[in-house]
Motif scaffolding. Structure first.
Motif, PDB file in Angstrom:
ATOM      1  N   LEU A  48       0.804  -1.220   0.000  1.00  8.35           N
ATOM      2  CA  LEU A  48       0.000   0.000   0.000  1.00  8.35           C
ATOM      3  C   LEU A  48       0.836   1.270   0.000  1.00  8.35           C
ATOM      4  O   LEU A  48       0.307   2.359  -0.249  1.00  8.35           O
ATOM      5  CB  LEU A  48      -0.911   0.005   1.231  1.00  8.35           C
ATOM      6  CG  LEU A  48      -2.093  -0.959   1.158  1.00  8.35           C
ATOM      7  CD1 LEU A  48      -2.550  -1.352   2.553  1.00  8.35           C
ATOM      8  CD2 LEU A  48      -3.237  -0.327   0.385  1.00  8.35           C
ATOM      9  N   ILE A  49       2.128   1.146   0.301  1.00  8.98           N
ATOM     10  CA  ILE A  49       3.018   2.299   0.407  1.00  8.98           C
ATOM     11  C   ILE A  49       4.243   2.041  -0.456  1.00  8.98           C
ATOM     12  O   ILE A  49       4.840   0.959  -0.390  1.00  8.98           O
ATOM     13  CB  ILE A  49       3.448   2.534   1.869  1.00  8.98           C
ATOM     14  CG1 ILE A  49       2.216   2.744   2.761  1.00  8.98           C
ATOM     15  CG2 ILE A  49       4.397   3.725   1.979  1.00  8.98           C
ATOM     16  CD1 ILE A  49       2.523   2.730   4.245  1.00  8.98           C
ATOM     17  N   ILE A  54       1.537   6.714  -0.127  1.00  7.11           N
ATOM     18  CA  ILE A  54       0.418   5.799  -0.297  1.00  7.11           C
ATOM     19  C   ILE A  54       0.100   5.646  -1.775  1.00  7.11           C
ATOM     20  O   ILE A  54       0.078   6.625  -2.525  1.00  7.11           O
ATOM     21  CB  ILE A  54      -0.816   6.320   0.470  1.00  7.11           C
ATOM     22  CG1 ILE A  54      -0.544   6.244   1.979  1.00  7.11           C
ATOM     23  CG2 ILE A  54      -2.061   5.529   0.111  1.00  7.11           C
ATOM     24  CD1 ILE A  54      -1.609   6.897   2.822  1.00  7.11           C
ATOM     25  N   VAL A  55      -0.135   4.420  -2.202  1.00  9.35           N
ATOM     26  CA  VAL A  55      -0.542   4.136  -3.580  1.00  9.35           C
ATOM     27  C   VAL A  55      -2.059   4.322  -3.654  1.00  9.35           C
ATOM     28  O   VAL A  55      -2.810   3.522  -3.079  1.00  9.35           O
ATOM     29  CB  VAL A  55      -0.146   2.706  -3.987  1.00  9.35           C
ATOM     30  CG1 VAL A  55      -0.544   2.441  -5.430  1.00  9.35           C
ATOM     31  CG2 VAL A  55       1.355   2.477  -3.791  1.00  9.35           C
ATOM     32  N   PRO A  56      -2.549   5.380  -4.335  1.00  7.63           N
ATOM     33  CA  PRO A  56      -3.969   5.758  -4.221  1.00  7.63           C
ATOM     34  C   PRO A  56      -4.948   4.643  -4.575  1.00  7.63           C
ATOM     35  O   PRO A  56      -5.894   4.377  -3.810  1.00  7.63           O
ATOM     36  CB  PRO A  56      -4.104   6.932  -5.197  1.00  7.63           C
ATOM     37  CG  PRO A  56      -2.723   7.503  -5.293  1.00  7.63           C
ATOM     38  CD  PRO A  56      -1.796   6.327  -5.172  1.00  7.63           C
ATOM     39  N   GLY A  57      -4.781   3.990  -5.711  1.00  9.36           N
ATOM     40  CA  GLY A  57      -5.727   2.971  -6.134  1.00  9.36           C
ATOM     41  C   GLY A  57      -5.819   1.817  -5.165  1.00  9.36           C
ATOM     42  O   GLY A  57      -6.911   1.295  -4.893  1.00  9.36           O
ATOM     43  N   ARG A  58      -4.688   1.416  -4.613  1.00  7.35           N
ATOM     44  CA  ARG A  58      -4.692   0.285  -3.678  1.00  7.35           C
ATOM     45  C   ARG A  58      -5.322   0.690  -2.346  1.00  7.35           C
ATOM     46  O   ARG A  58      -6.017  -0.109  -1.704  1.00  7.35           O
ATOM     47  CB  ARG A  58      -3.272  -0.248  -3.485  1.00  7.35           C
ATOM     48  CG  ARG A  58      -2.715  -0.877  -4.754  1.00  7.35           C
ATOM     49  CD  ARG A  58      -1.360  -1.527  -4.508  1.00  7.35           C
ATOM     50  NE  ARG A  58      -1.475  -2.737  -3.709  1.00  7.35           N
ATOM     51  CZ  ARG A  58      -1.769  -3.944  -4.198  1.00  7.35           C
ATOM     52  NH1 ARG A  58      -1.985  -4.113  -5.491  1.00  7.35           N
ATOM     53  NH2 ARG A  58      -1.818  -4.998  -3.404  1.00  7.35           N
ATOM     54  N   LEU A  62      -8.530  -1.033  -0.500  1.00  4.02           N
ATOM     55  CA  LEU A  62      -8.526  -1.416   0.910  1.00  4.02           C
ATOM     56  C   LEU A  62      -9.804  -0.944   1.591  1.00  4.02           C
ATOM     57  O   LEU A  62     -10.462  -1.718   2.302  1.00  4.02           O
ATOM     58  CB  LEU A  62      -7.308  -0.814   1.615  1.00  4.02           C
ATOM     59  CG  LEU A  62      -7.304  -0.913   3.147  1.00  4.02           C
ATOM     60  CD1 LEU A  62      -7.111  -2.350   3.602  1.00  4.02           C
ATOM     61  CD2 LEU A  62      -6.218  -0.011   3.741  1.00  4.02           C
ATOM     62  N   VAL A  63     -10.155   0.307   1.387  1.00  4.01           N
ATOM     63  CA  VAL A  63     -11.343   0.869   2.034  1.00  4.01           C
ATOM     64  C   VAL A  63     -12.606   0.179   1.534  1.00  4.01           C
ATOM     65  O   VAL A  63     -13.528  -0.098   2.316  1.00  4.01           O
ATOM     66  CB  VAL A  63     -11.405   2.387   1.807  1.00  4.01           C
ATOM     67  CG1 VAL A  63     -12.727   2.961   2.315  1.00  4.01           C
ATOM     68  CG2 VAL A  63     -10.228   3.077   2.512  1.00  4.01           C
ATOM     69  N   GLU A  64     -12.659  -0.132   0.254  1.00  2.67           N
ATOM     70  CA  GLU A  64     -13.815  -0.867  -0.286  1.00  2.67           C
ATOM     71  C   GLU A  64     -14.011  -2.187   0.451  1.00  2.67           C
ATOM     72  O   GLU A  64     -15.136  -2.596   0.753  1.00  2.67           O
ATOM     73  CB  GLU A  64     -13.617  -1.142  -1.779  1.00  2.67           C
ATOM     74  CG  GLU A  64     -13.753   0.063  -2.680  1.00  2.67           C
ATOM     75  CD  GLU A  64     -13.410  -0.266  -4.124  1.00  2.67           C
ATOM     76  OE1 GLU A  64     -13.202  -1.466  -4.429  1.00  2.67           O
ATOM     77  OE2 GLU A  64     -13.324   0.662  -4.943  1.00  2.67           O
ATOM     78  N   ILE A  65     -12.890  -2.866   0.733  1.00  5.51           N
ATOM     79  CA  ILE A  65     -12.956  -4.171   1.407  1.00  5.51           C
ATOM     80  C   ILE A  65     -13.346  -4.012   2.870  1.00  5.51           C
ATOM     81  O   ILE A  65     -14.239  -4.707   3.375  1.00  5.51           O
ATOM     82  CB  ILE A  65     -11.606  -4.911   1.276  1.00  5.51           C
ATOM     83  CG1 ILE A  65     -11.371  -5.320  -0.178  1.00  5.51           C
ATOM     84  CG2 ILE A  65     -11.576  -6.135   2.193  1.00  5.51           C
ATOM     85  CD1 ILE A  65      -9.973  -5.825  -0.447  1.00  5.51           C
ATOM     86  N   THR A  66     -12.695  -3.092   3.594  1.00  5.32           N
ATOM     87  CA  THR A  66     -12.964  -2.973   5.035  1.00  5.32           C
ATOM     88  C   THR A  66     -14.403  -2.547   5.306  1.00  5.32           C
ATOM     89  O   THR A  66     -14.981  -2.935   6.325  1.00  5.32           O
ATOM     90  CB  THR A  66     -11.982  -1.994   5.702  1.00  5.32           C
ATOM     91  OG1 THR A  66     -12.046  -0.715   5.052  1.00  5.32           O
ATOM     92  CG2 THR A  66     -10.557  -2.527   5.633  1.00  5.32           C
ATOM     93  N   LEU A 100      -0.483   5.998   9.457  1.00  9.79           N
ATOM     94  CA  LEU A 100      -1.503   6.722  10.212  1.00  9.79           C
ATOM     95  C   LEU A 100      -2.599   7.231   9.283  1.00  9.79           C
ATOM     96  O   LEU A 100      -3.784   7.201   9.629  1.00  9.79           O
ATOM     97  CB  LEU A 100      -0.860   7.885  10.982  1.00  9.79           C
ATOM     98  CG  LEU A 100      -0.043   7.475  12.202  1.00  9.79           C
ATOM     99  CD1 LEU A 100       0.794   8.655  12.702  1.00  9.79           C
ATOM    100  CD2 LEU A 100      -0.928   6.947  13.323  1.00  9.79           C
ATOM    101  N   GLU A 101      -2.219   7.676   8.104  1.00  6.69           N
ATOM    102  CA  GLU A 101      -3.222   8.103   7.128  1.00  6.69           C
ATOM    103  C   GLU A 101      -4.081   6.924   6.677  1.00  6.69           C
ATOM    104  O   GLU A 101      -5.303   7.050   6.513  1.00  6.69           O
ATOM    105  CB  GLU A 101      -2.567   8.768   5.924  1.00  6.69           C
ATOM    106  CG  GLU A 101      -3.585   9.308   4.924  1.00  6.69           C
ATOM    107  CD  GLU A 101      -2.974  10.025   3.744  1.00  6.69           C
ATOM    108  OE1 GLU A 101      -3.669  10.111   2.703  1.00  6.69           O
ATOM    109  OE2 GLU A 101      -1.822  10.487   3.836  1.00  6.69           O
ATOM    110  N   LEU A 102      -3.453   5.755   6.490  1.00  6.02           N
ATOM    111  CA  LEU A 102      -4.219   4.566   6.131  1.00  6.02           C
ATOM    112  C   LEU A 102      -5.180   4.169   7.257  1.00  6.02           C
ATOM    113  O   LEU A 102      -6.308   3.738   6.992  1.00  6.02           O
ATOM    114  CB  LEU A 102      -3.281   3.404   5.812  1.00  6.02           C
ATOM    115  CG  LEU A 102      -2.531   3.498   4.480  1.00  6.02           C
ATOM    116  CD1 LEU A 102      -1.472   2.402   4.392  1.00  6.02           C
ATOM    117  CD2 LEU A 102      -3.488   3.394   3.294  1.00  6.02           C
TER     118      LEU A 102
END
Length: 306
Positions: A48-49, A54-58, A62-66, A100-102
């Motif tokens: 992811l980094i 941070i790699v934006p698309g990934r 991640l957020v879609e899954i969580t 922390l941003e993630l």
């Protein structure tokens, strides 16, 4: 359980597929189906980094899954995170900022951060390492405050006398010295057991000293035996010998869990994460969850009675 409890949520860590989000998604589904209330996202293995960014698309994936699961989340940061790493300190802090941003994006309230590690210095230089770590943690805690995240400083074990690691009691002292509501201790009971066996310390006294500043728990079983040998052809061989950081289901080792949870009290709204993955122990996870919930009741019932 709720946020008014001492231990407010219980769950498992995810396992990673080397950046394969299908593995993460499947792991979260398993945790949710077991009836757990929390999951620790092992984001160090999810690509992811890149170079501190941070790699934006990934991150969006991640957020879609969580968001698919009704779970409370924590994030396990880099295993190599190390605020005693003078050579790479700026890079280390850059990655922690990204983590922390993630956490913020995934609505995870805790970032797990490993305690520092360095080549054992002269005794007069140990204080410099401790202070370097404290300064970095204070800086990161301020950033965490802006995201509403708490950094949880985890006690680790050393592999030999040539390596410096803080004892659990000293990890607790570090948390107290930084004195930020956005930094707490993370007791890994098996790590403490192994390190105190190695050093000839009373490990129950060590975790007792750390507990009052601890707001996150890692639970997995072992026999507290340091790595007197490290070459195994399969993890099951280490299990058979009972050597090392085994990450076993609750009850497989000899940690006196009921005694510990009958005695210790932690910070309010503590999360308990079992580092017992379905990758190895799918058939044992349900039993470990049931055992963990009984341990949590020992802690929370004392709070209600107080």
């Amino acid at each position: 359980m709720n946020s008014a409890s001492t231990v407010s949520s219980v769950g498992f860590c995810t396992y990673t597929g080397g950046g394969n989000f299908d593995t993460l998604q499947g792991s979260l589904r398993t945790i949710s189906d077991l009836g757990a209330s929390a999951a620790e996202l092992s984001l160090y293995g999810e690509e992811l980094i890149a170079g501190g960014r941070i790699v934006p698309g990934r991150a969006e994936r991640l957020v879609e899954i969580t968001r698919q699961f009704d779970l409370r989340y924590s994030v396990h940061g880099q295993i190599v995170s190390n605020f005693m790493d003078r050579e790479h300190l700026d890079l280390q802090k850059t990655v922690v900022r990204a983590m922390l941003e993630l956490c913020n994006r995934a609505e995870a309230g805790i970032l797990v951060h490993h305690g520092g590690q360095a080549k054992m210095p002269a005794l007069t230089r140990i204080g410099e390492l401790d202070q370097m770590e404290r300064d970095a943690l204070a800086e990161m805690a301020e950033i965490a405050k802006g995201y509403g995240v708490r950094i949880a400083l985890e006690n680790i074990f050393a592999l030999s006398d040539a390596e410096y690691r803080q004892t659990p009691e000293k990890v607790g002292e570090t948390v107290k010295a930084v004195n930020s509501p956005n930094l707490c201790g993370l007791i890994d009971f098996s790590h403490a057991y192994i390190e105190c066996t190695r050093l000839g310390l009373n490990w129950r006294e060590q975790i007792r000293a750390m507990a009052p500043v601890s707001g996150h728990l890692h639970v997995h079983d072992s026999f507290g035996r340091p790595y007197s040998m490290t070459k195994f052809y399969h993890p099951a061989e280490a299990t058979a010998l009972g050597i090392g950081d085994l990450h076993l289901p609750i009850g497989w080792g000899d940690i006196p869990w009921q005694e510990i949870f009958s005695e210790l009290t932690f910070l309010p709204d503590t999360m308990l994460i079992m580092e017992i993955t379905g990758e190895r122990f799918a058939s044992e996870q349900a039993d470990s969850l049931a055992r963990a919930l009984k341990l949590v009741d020992l802690v929370n019932s004392r709070r209600l009675a107080a």
